[in-house]
Structure formats: structure tokens, C-alpha cells
Design a protein around this motif. Structure first.
Motif, PDB file in Angstrom:
ATOM      1  N   GLY A  15      41.711  42.292  66.578  1.00 14.68           N
ATOM      2  CA  GLY A  15      41.327  43.495  65.848  1.00 14.68           C
ATOM      3  C   GLY A  15      40.541  43.151  64.605  1.00 14.68           C
ATOM      4  O   GLY A  15      39.852  42.123  64.558  1.00 14.68           O
ATOM      5  N   LYS A  16      40.662  43.969  63.563  1.00 16.76           N
ATOM      6  CA  LYS A  16      39.839  43.760  62.365  1.00 16.76           C
ATOM      7  C   LYS A  16      40.118  42.415  61.702  1.00 16.76           C
ATOM      8  O   LYS A  16      39.195  41.640  61.413  1.00 16.76           O
ATOM      9  N   MET A  17      41.391  42.105  61.450  1.00 20.22           N
ATOM     10  CA  MET A  17      41.690  40.844  60.783  1.00 20.22           C
ATOM     11  C   MET A  17      41.517  39.661  61.727  1.00 20.22           C
ATOM     12  O   MET A  17      40.964  38.628  61.353  1.00 20.22           O
ATOM     13  N   GLY A  18      41.993  39.797  62.963  1.00 20.27           N
ATOM     14  CA  GLY A  18      41.795  38.729  63.935  1.00 20.27           C
ATOM     15  C   GLY A  18      40.325  38.453  64.167  1.00 20.27           C
ATOM     16  O   GLY A  18      39.893  37.293  64.242  1.00 20.27           O
ATOM     17  N   GLY A  19      39.525  39.516  64.263  1.00 19.56           N
ATOM     18  CA  GLY A  19      38.084  39.361  64.447  1.00 19.56           C
ATOM     19  C   GLY A  19      37.424  38.695  63.253  1.00 19.56           C
ATOM     20  O   GLY A  19      36.514  37.868  63.411  1.00 19.56           O
ATOM     21  N   ALA A  20      37.873  39.048  62.042  1.00 21.42           N
ATOM     22  CA  ALA A  20      37.321  38.421  60.834  1.00 21.42           C
ATOM     23  C   ALA A  20      37.632  36.927  60.809  1.00 21.42           C
ATOM     24  O   ALA A  20      36.781  36.104  60.451  1.00 21.42           O
ATOM     25  N   MET A  21      38.845  36.574  61.212  1.00 18.43           N
ATOM     26  CA  MET A  21      39.216  35.163  61.258  1.00 18.43           C
ATOM     27  C   MET A  21      38.382  34.418  62.311  1.00 18.43           C
ATOM     28  O   MET A  21      37.907  33.304  62.066  1.00 18.43           O
ATOM     29  N   LEU A  22      38.199  35.052  63.451  1.00 17.42           N
ATOM     30  CA  LEU A  22      37.391  34.439  64.511  1.00 17.42           C
ATOM     31  C   LEU A  22      35.980  34.137  64.018  1.00 17.42           C
ATOM     32  O   LEU A  22      35.448  33.039  64.250  1.00 17.42           O
ATOM     33  N   GLU A  23      35.367  35.079  63.341  1.00 15.31           N
ATOM     34  CA  GLU A  23      34.026  34.853  62.794  1.00 15.31           C
ATOM     35  C   GLU A  23      34.029  33.683  61.816  1.00 15.31           C
ATOM     36  O   GLU A  23      33.101  32.875  61.784  1.00 15.31           O
ATOM     37  N   GLY A  24      35.092  33.599  61.021  1.00 13.46           N
ATOM     38  CA  GLY A  24      35.211  32.493  60.070  1.00 13.46           C
ATOM     39  C   GLY A  24      35.302  31.147  60.767  1.00 13.46           C
ATOM     40  O   GLY A  24      34.656  30.180  60.356  1.00 13.46           O
ATOM     41  N   TRP A  25      36.092  31.073  61.831  1.00 15.71           N
ATOM     42  CA  TRP A  25      36.242  29.796  62.552  1.00 15.71           C
ATOM     43  C   TRP A  25      34.925  29.347  63.161  1.00 15.71           C
ATOM     44  O   TRP A  25      34.583  28.164  63.116  1.00 15.71           O
ATOM     45  N   LEU A  26      34.186  30.287  63.722  1.00 19.39           N
ATOM     46  CA  LEU A  26      32.888  29.940  64.302  1.00 19.39           C
ATOM     47  C   LEU A  26      31.918  29.498  63.209  1.00 19.39           C
ATOM     48  O   LEU A  26      31.130  28.563  63.405  1.00 19.39           O
ATOM     49  N   ARG A  27      32.003  30.140  62.065  1.00 21.68           N
ATOM     50  CA  ARG A  27      31.103  29.817  60.968  1.00 21.68           C
ATOM     51  C   ARG A  27      31.338  28.401  60.429  1.00 21.68           C
ATOM     52  O   ARG A  27      30.399  27.733  59.997  1.00 21.68           O
ATOM     53  N   ILE A  28      32.570  27.927  60.442  1.00 17.83           N
ATOM     54  CA  ILE A  28      32.845  26.580  59.917  1.00 17.83           C
ATOM     55  C   ILE A  28      32.754  25.504  60.986  1.00 17.83           C
ATOM     56  O   ILE A  28      33.057  24.343  60.725  1.00 17.83           O
ATOM     57  N   GLY A  29      32.341  25.891  62.197  1.00 18.79           N
ATOM     58  CA  GLY A  29      32.000  24.883  63.183  1.00 18.79           C
ATOM     59  C   GLY A  29      32.985  24.640  64.295  1.00 18.79           C
ATOM     60  O   GLY A  29      32.869  23.643  65.015  1.00 18.79           O
ATOM     61  N   MET A  30      33.958  25.524  64.493  1.00 16.71           N
ATOM     62  CA  MET A  30      34.865  25.316  65.613  1.00 16.71           C
ATOM     63  C   MET A  30      34.145  25.566  66.928  1.00 16.71           C
ATOM     64  O   MET A  30      33.344  26.490  67.058  1.00 16.71           O
ATOM     65  N   ASP A  31      34.436  24.733  67.915  1.00 16.21           N
ATOM     66  CA  ASP A  31      33.822  24.852  69.235  1.00 16.21           C
ATOM     67  C   ASP A  31      34.340  26.122  69.907  1.00 16.21           C
ATOM     68  O   ASP A  31      35.528  26.229  70.192  1.00 16.21           O
ATOM     69  N   PRO A  32      33.473  27.100  70.164  1.00 13.00           N
ATOM     70  CA  PRO A  32      33.945  28.362  70.748  1.00 13.00           C
ATOM     71  C   PRO A  32      34.541  28.193  72.136  1.00 13.00           C
ATOM     72  O   PRO A  32      35.390  28.993  72.542  1.00 13.00           O
ATOM     73  N   THR A  33      34.122  27.165  72.873  1.00 10.47           N
ATOM     74  CA  THR A  33      34.667  26.989  74.225  1.00 10.47           C
ATOM     75  C   THR A  33      36.129  26.548  74.196  1.00 10.47           C
ATOM     76  O   THR A  33      36.793  26.565  75.228  1.00 10.47           O
ATOM     77  N   GLY A  34      36.618  26.177  73.023  1.00  9.49           N
ATOM     78  CA  GLY A  34      38.034  25.828  72.897  1.00  9.49           C
ATOM     79  C   GLY A  34      38.886  27.000  72.463  1.00  9.49           C
ATOM     80  O   GLY A  34      40.095  26.856  72.268  1.00  9.49           O
ATOM     81  N   ILE A  35      38.268  28.181  72.308  1.00 11.99           N
ATOM     82  CA  ILE A  35      38.981  29.366  71.825  1.00 11.99           C
ATOM     83  C   ILE A  35      39.257  30.324  72.984  1.00 11.99           C
ATOM     84  O   ILE A  35      38.364  30.638  73.774  1.00 11.99           O
ATOM     85  N   THR A  36      40.491  30.776  73.067  1.00 15.94           N
ATOM     86  CA  THR A  36      40.897  31.784  74.047  1.00 15.94           C
ATOM     87  C   THR A  36      41.316  33.044  73.300  1.00 15.94           C
ATOM     88  O   THR A  36      42.084  32.967  72.337  1.00 15.94           O
ATOM     89  N   LEU A  37      40.813  34.187  73.735  1.00 20.62           N
ATOM     90  CA  LEU A  37      41.124  35.465  73.096  1.00 20.62           C
ATOM     91  C   LEU A  37      42.008  36.298  74.017  1.00 20.62           C
ATOM     92  O   LEU A  37      41.693  36.471  75.203  1.00 20.62           O
ATOM     93  N   ILE A  38      43.102  36.804  73.431  1.00 22.01           N
ATOM     94  CA  ILE A  38      44.004  37.676  74.179  1.00 22.01           C
ATOM     95  C   ILE A  38      44.077  39.010  73.442  1.00 22.01           C
ATOM     96  O   ILE A  38      44.555  39.075  72.309  1.00 22.01           O
ATOM     97  N   ASP A  39      43.571  40.049  74.073  1.00 21.62           N
ATOM     98  CA  ASP A  39      43.609  41.387  73.479  1.00 21.62           C
ATOM     99  C   ASP A  39      43.492  42.395  74.612  1.00 21.62           C
ATOM    100  O   ASP A  39      42.501  42.388  75.346  1.00 21.62           O
TER     101      ASP A  39
END
Length: 273
Positions: A15-39
Motif C-alpha cells: 500500500g502507501k507505506m509499503g509502496g514508498a519503501m519499495l521505491e526507496g529500496w529500488l532507489r538505493i540499488g536493490m536488485d528488483p528480481t530479488g523482491i517478491t510482492l504479496i498484496d
């Protein structure tokens, strides 16, 4: 990618906070292919982002690789019903980071017994513009490496304050969790005072809003204390000094703010049971 970032992460609740955190992780260089989203009901923006970046969205739990970090960002009242499905993602090495308001480390441990390393975090609304402040309390099973990993993830949305004990979370809620609303109300009050002093309403609101924005940016950029910044803009016997004499009186802003924060803390204690 920095090793302080996990190789694999599951975000439950985008949601809003989870989505904001996700954007932050991508911005600091986390590999998106290692991220799984459950919603269960992802927004169109989240679904599009997942498809573009190669993030798994709502896969079967058995198809998800061993989870290094699980971030729980659902609504607090969903914990009981979501717990069985959340459990499926938690392995012995998994760090659980919860941003569920009112849910203690004890609550999380009782409902998610697979989790042996748990961090409880309290981000605030400005996280949505990467200027948040997050307070965090680590459970006993959290290692130094896991704490560093959590610090990097939480730091992607602003500043992080580590608490000595979880008991301080309710006070944090009253200061930084609810605090943005106090600032927004200050803008409303300052604008209303401007109207009472003779300004057109729209002009007063623009002036009040711009003043708080600018003062906030000065706080952000300056190493000086708030008291020093206040003193630097206060000329002896000038207009600011006249106003501060009212605000700093025995019945002025300080005792009012103490009562407001105390009321918010009491309510946080009630909500956390």
C-alpha cells in the motif's frame, strides 16, 4: 548492490507505506528480481512496476526462494488472518521487519513463531517523499548484520532512530508518527492568524505554507540546533521577539505541545493493548 542490502526480500502489503519503501529500496540499488510482492489487491502502479522491474507479484509461496528479509506492511488488524500465509515465507535465517502499528514484538512472535529475528519499526508519513523518520526496536534474536541490513532498508525512506527498548514506541508514535499532522495544523493556524491580521486568505495560506517549507528545509540542511536557529532569526526587541514572548509564555506553545503529545501517547498505549 551493497551487501548491506538483502539478496531476497518479500514485501507483504504494498500500500502507501509499503509502496514508498519499495521505491526507496529500488532507489538505493536493490536488485528488483530479488523482491517478491504479496498484496491481494495491488494498485495498478504496483502491478506495472512489478512487471517492468521483474519483481514477482503474488506467486505461490513454494516458488519463492529462501527469504532473507520479510517486511510486513499490512494493516495491523489483518495480522491474525494473514499469519498462516506469512509463516510460509519465514525460514530460520529470515529477518522479519514489521511496520504494523500497535503490534508488539511479543504479538508478532506469538503469531509468527517461525520468526526468530524481529524488528519493529515505526515510519512516518514523509517517508512517501523520502524525508521520513523511522524509529526501530530490535528483538533479541537480531544479529549485527541483520540490524545493518534493516538500517539500510529503512534508511532508504529517510532517517532511522534506533530505540534502546520497545517501550519507547508509544512515545515515538506521539512525536514523529502523529507529528506531521501537528505541523500541518500549524500551517492552518498561522494562515488563519494572517487572515485575522488583514491578509487575503489565499495569500495567508501561501505565506504560511512557504514559511514552514523553508524553515523545515533549514532544519534539514543545518547542523545547528532548533534553539540556535530560532535565536538567529530573533532580533532583540523586534517583531519576532514580540511573537515569541507569547509563544514561550508559561501557558504558551510548550505546555500545549506537551499535552498534545501526552494525549497521543495515551491513545497509542490504549490501541496497543
Amino acid at each position: 548492490m551493497s551487501r548491506s542490502l538483502p539478496q531476497t526480500l518479500v514485501l507483504i502489503g504494498a500500500g502507501k507505506m509499503g509502496g514508498a519503501m519499495l521505491e526507496g529500496w529500488l532507489r538505493i540499488g536493490m536488485d528488483p528480481t530479488g523482491i517478491t510482492l504479496i498484496d491481494p489487491k495491488p494498485s495498478d502502479e504496483i502491478a506495472t512496476l512489478a512487471a517492468e522491474k521483474g519483481m514477482a507479484l503474488n506467486p505461490e509461496s513454494r516458488s519463492v526462494p529462501p527469504t532473507e528479509v520479510l517486511v510486513l506492511a499490512t494493516k495491523p488488524q489483518m495480522l491474525d488472518t494473514a499469519a498462516p500465509s506469512v509463516q510460509a515465507f519465514i525460514q530460520p535465517q529470515t529477518l522479519l521487519i514489521s511496520i504494523l502499528a500497535g503490534k508488539t514484538l511479543g504479538d508478532l512472535s506469538a503469531r509468527l513463531p517461525n520468526a526468530t529475528a524481529i524488528i519493529r519499526a515505526m515510519p512516518n508519513l514523509p517517508a512517501s517523499v523520502q524525508r521520513g523518520v523511522t524509529a526501530a526496536a530490535a528483538g533479541r534474536g537480531v544479529s549485527a548484520d541483520q540490524r545493518a541490513m534493516a538500517n539500510a532498508l529503512l534508511g532508504s525512506i529517510g532517517k532511522v532512530e534506533w530505540l534502546a527498548t520497545e517501550d519507547l514506541i508509544d512515545a515515538v508514535t506521539a512525536v514523529s508518527g502523529s507529528g506531521p499532522a501537528y505541523v500541518f495544523h500549524l500551517v492552518e493556524c498561522l494562515a488563519a492568524a494572517g487572515v485575522a491580521a488583514g491578509l487575503p486568505a489565499e495569500t495567508a495560506e501561501r505565506l504560511a505554507r512557504g514559511t514552514i517549507e523553508g524553515a523545515g528545509e533549514m532544519l534539514y540542511q543545518s547542523p545547528l540546533s532548533p534553539a540556535t536557529l530560532r535565536q538567529n532569526v530573533t532580533s532583540p526587541a523586534g517583531t519576532t521577539a514580540a511573537a515569541l514572548e507569547v509563544l514561550m509564555a508559561d501557558n504558551g506553545l510548550a505546555p500545549l505541545m506537551r499535552r498534545a503529545v501526552a494525549a497521543a501517547k495515551r491513545r497509542a498505549e490504549e490501541l496497543s493493548g
